[in-house]
Design an enzyme around this catalytic site. Structure first.
Site, PDB file in Angstrom:
ATOM      1  N   GLY A 100       0.833  -1.206   0.000  1.00 27.43           N
ATOM      2  CA  GLY A 100       0.000   0.000   0.000  1.00 27.43           C
ATOM      3  C   GLY A 100       0.866   1.254   0.000  1.00 27.43           C
ATOM      4  N   ARG A 153       1.025  -4.920  -5.339  1.00 30.93           N
ATOM      5  CA  ARG A 153       1.109  -6.093  -4.459  1.00 30.93           C
ATOM      6  C   ARG A 153       1.348  -7.297  -5.372  1.00 30.93           C
ATOM      7  NH1 ARG A 153      -0.543  -4.326   0.536  1.00 30.93           N
ATOM      8  NH2 ARG A 153      -2.229  -2.796   0.621  1.00 30.93           N
ATOM      9  N   ASP A 178       5.524  -5.227   6.272  1.00 29.61           N
ATOM     10  CA  ASP A 178       6.303  -6.436   6.596  1.00 29.61           C
ATOM     11  C   ASP A 178       6.283  -7.486   5.481  1.00 29.61           C
ATOM     12  OD1 ASP A 178       3.744  -6.995   7.270  1.00 29.61           O
ATOM     13  OD2 ASP A 178       4.126  -7.365   9.405  1.00 29.61           O
ATOM     14  N   THR A 182       4.148   2.434   5.486  1.00 31.04           N
ATOM     15  CA  THR A 182       2.731   2.025   5.534  1.00 31.04           C
ATOM     16  C   THR A 182       2.004   2.986   6.462  1.00 31.04           C
ATOM     17  OG1 THR A 182       1.175   0.406   6.425  1.00 31.04           O
ATOM     18  CG2 THR A 182       3.398   0.258   7.259  1.00 31.04           C
ATOM     19  N   ASP A 232      -0.222   2.123   8.426  1.00 27.58           N
ATOM     20  CA  ASP A 232      -0.777   1.355   9.543  1.00 27.58           C
ATOM     21  C   ASP A 232       0.005   1.466  10.857  1.00 27.58           C
ATOM     22  OD1 ASP A 232      -2.673   0.434   7.760  1.00 27.58           O
ATOM     23  OD2 ASP A 232      -1.543  -1.371   7.252  1.00 27.58           O
ATOM     24  N   ASP A 251       2.291  -0.476  11.857  1.00 20.37           N
ATOM     25  CA  ASP A 251       2.303  -1.832  12.420  1.00 20.37           C
ATOM     26  C   ASP A 251       3.656  -2.522  12.261  1.00 20.37           C
ATOM     27  OD1 ASP A 251       2.176  -2.116   9.690  1.00 20.37           O
ATOM     28  OD2 ASP A 251       0.570  -3.598   9.688  1.00 20.37           O
ATOM     29  N   ARG A 281      -5.154  -2.275   9.189  1.00 21.26           N
ATOM     30  CA  ARG A 281      -4.996  -3.731   9.154  1.00 21.26           C
ATOM     31  C   ARG A 281      -5.317  -4.305  10.524  1.00 21.26           C
ATOM     32  NH1 ARG A 281      -0.231  -6.927   6.542  1.00 21.26           N
ATOM     33  NH2 ARG A 281       0.982  -5.676   7.973  1.00 21.26           N
TER      34      ARG A 281
END
Ligand code: F6P
Length: 322
Positions: free
Chosen positions: A11, A75, A106, A128, A130, A132, A174
């Site tokens: 993304g 992706r 990741d 990202t 996110d 995360d 996510r």
């Protein structure tokens, strides 16, 4: 002179452009030859690799304030297959490119780690919205997305307040609640459900009722991270059970675009520059991050396995301050 390529993967995130620009400029400053790969690992497999000439720099700099990624992203689940990666490695070796900087999440780190085992010196940068990736306090794009979500919730608040409504808002992230938790603190969201503190439907409904009956709230924002609820159905259930008129809104990809805020630009530039420094020192197979304001690097495979620190303290701050 070492040749180094850069790609953005997964993304897109605001600030990725700043990381790319920093890698390119730092490569030139350190006597390396930069290449860009258009379209992530997919572009790598398809041979979309272009040398950056000093004469390109002026045009490249125009992207310093643009969202998205000007070298495009994709992706490519097939990158897990060795025979697909062999094509990528062949394409790099044909151009005598020894090193690759991968900006992504990741999944992209996994791809980079596998390329290292096949003879390419890789460095990963956390890109990202996110937030995360545990090997960095902040990921590139996170601050801009948080600001976009904050703005969106405030706009939703205006209409919810005018109409005396409950609105269920779904945000990205996510399986990480950072965007939702911090947006909740920033905007005074009434009800919050995140992966780190999931609320059952009944609990959400009882909190909505409480906000209306005890706190006398006109607007009630229920904020949930994606992958938890069908928010349209949840809003209907809230309305049917409580009698409070309810609507839902999925913020979707508007959270991922937009002009990067300064912190994303600065962190991205610092990490991009650090990636080149590490390569120059002969270090690779590393994930770069910023922890407590300091540039750090971890073995890329270990970085993928690292767990985000507990968000309990932050969730408690949200609860006490709403
Ligand atoms: O990882 C970034 C992210 O925006 C997530 O928050 C979201 O789950 C996902 O990507 C959406 O991906 P896509 O745009 O491919 O549907």
């Amino acid at each position: 002179m070492k040749k180094v390529a850069i790609l953005t993967s997964g993304g897109d995130a605001p600030g990725m452009n700043n990381a790319v620009i920093a890698v390119i400029n730092s490569a030139f400053s350190n006597d390396m030859i930069p290449y860009v790969v258009y379209g992530g690992f997919k572009g790598l497999v398809e041979g979309e690799i272009k040398k950056v000439e000093p004469s390109d720099l002026k045009a490249i700099k125009q992207n310093i304030s643009r969202g998205g990624t000007f070298i495009y992203s994709a992706r490519l689940p097939e990158f897990k297959e060795e025979k697909v990666r062999e094509i990528a490695v062949k394409n790099l070796k044909e151009k005598e490119i020894e090193a690759l900087v991968v900006i992504g999440g990741d999944g992209s780190y996994m791809g980079a780690a596998k390329l290292t085992k096949m003879g390419i010196k890789t460095i990963g940068l956390p890109g990202t919205i996110d937030n995360d990736i545990a090997s960095s306090d902040y990921t590139i794009g996170y601050f801009t997305a948080l600001q976009s979500i904050t703005n969106a919730i405030e706009q939703i608040r205006d209409t919810a307040e005018s109409h005396n409504r409950c609105i269920v808002v779904e945000v990205m992230g996510r399986y990480c609640g950072d965007l939702a938790i911090n947006a909740a603190i920033a905007t005074g969201v009434e009800v919050l459900s995140v992966p780190e503190k999931y609320l059952e439907e009944e609990e959400i409904i009882s909190q909505v009722k409480l906000r209306r009956e005890k706190h006398n709230d006109r607007s009630i924002i229920v904020l949930v991270t994606e992958h938890q609820y069908d928010v349209a159905k949840l809003a209907k259930k809230i309305e049917a059970t409580t009698g409070i008129e309810s609507r839902s809104s999925v913020l979707g990809h508007l959270q991922r675009g937009g002009v990067p805020v300064s912190m994303d630009r600065v962190y991205a530039s610092r990490m991009g520059n650090y990636a080149i420094k590490l390569l120059k020192e002969g270090k690779y197979s590393l994930a770069v991050g910023i922890i407590k304001e300091k540039l750090v690097s971890f073995d890329i495979l270990k970085a993928v396995e690292m767990k985000n620190p507990s968000r309990e303290g932050l969730i408690q701050i949200y609860k006490e301050s709403k």
